[in-house]
Write a protein that holds these residues in place. Structure first.
Motif, PDB file in Angstrom:
ATOM      1  N   CYS A 222       0.849  -1.194   0.000  1.00  0.00           N
ATOM      2  CA  CYS A 222       0.000   0.000   0.000  1.00  0.00           C
ATOM      3  C   CYS A 222       0.891   1.253   0.000  1.00  0.00           C
ATOM      4  O   CYS A 222       1.823   1.357   0.793  1.00  0.00           O
TER       5      CYS A 222
ATOM      6  N   CYS B 215      -0.180   3.323   3.534  1.00  0.00           N
ATOM      7  CA  CYS B 215       0.187   2.892   4.889  1.00  0.00           C
ATOM      8  C   CYS B 215       1.339   1.884   4.897  1.00  0.00           C
ATOM      9  O   CYS B 215       1.719   1.392   5.953  1.00  0.00           O
TER      10      CYS B 215
ATOM     11  N   CYS C 157      -6.356  -2.065  -0.098  1.00  0.00           N
ATOM     12  CA  CYS C 157      -5.533  -2.356   1.074  1.00  0.00           C
ATOM     13  C   CYS C 157      -6.454  -2.807   2.213  1.00  0.00           C
ATOM     14  O   CYS C 157      -7.381  -2.082   2.575  1.00  0.00           O
TER      15      CYS C 157
ATOM     16  N   CYS D  63      -6.083  -0.069   5.397  1.00  0.00           N
ATOM     17  CA  CYS D  63      -6.595   1.310   5.380  1.00  0.00           C
ATOM     18  C   CYS D  63      -7.628   1.564   4.277  1.00  0.00           C
ATOM     19  O   CYS D  63      -8.193   2.641   4.194  1.00  0.00           O
TER      20      CYS D  63
ATOM     21  N   SER E  94      -7.140   1.782   1.068  1.00  0.00           N
ATOM     22  CA  SER E  94      -6.643   2.562  -0.058  1.00  0.00           C
ATOM     23  C   SER E  94      -6.593   1.724  -1.340  1.00  0.00           C
ATOM     24  O   SER E  94      -6.430   0.510  -1.309  1.00  0.00           O
TER      25      SER E  94
HETATM   26 ZN   LIG Z   1      -3.020   0.780   3.289  1.00  0.00          ZN
END
Ligand SMILES: [Zn+2]
Length: 100
Positions: free
Chosen positions: A60, A63, A76, A79, A81
């Motif tokens: 990611c 993060c 992800c 998080c 994403s």
């Molecule tokens: Zn992430």
């Protein structure tokens, strides 16, 4: 593949080892069936096909979490994403050819 066999003085190819990343979304049964069809009547007829499936691993960009992608869902898990870098899973090559 048959070029490799003749260059190495092989009369028959008995085993083919492939490395395939899951990102290619190839279906194992389909692949084996088309392989059998393609090798019929060649030096590789009845050749054993061994596939080393590599998982799709991403990192990611938000993060830095590293995870495996399953079911083609590129998010992800930590998080949420979508900004992911693919580290593995794109492989597609011949690892070894065994013959006699
Ligand atoms: Zn992430």
């Amino acid at each position: 593949m048959t070029e490799v066999a003749s260059a190495n003085h092989l009369s028959r190819i008995s085993r083919l080892d492939l490395v395939i990343g899951k990102l290619h979304q190839l279906i194992p049964d389909m692949l084996e069936f088309s392989f059998e069809t393609c090798t019929e009547g060649t030096l590789a007829e009845k050749c054993k096909l061994v596939i080393d499936w590599r998982p799709v691993i991403v990192t990611c960009r938000d993060c830095n979490n590293r995870s495996e992608i399953i079911d083609s869902i590129f998010i992800c898990p930590l998080c949420g994403s979508f900004r992911l870098n693919t580290e593995s899973g794109k492989e597609l090559f011949i690892k070894s050819i065994t013959g006699e």
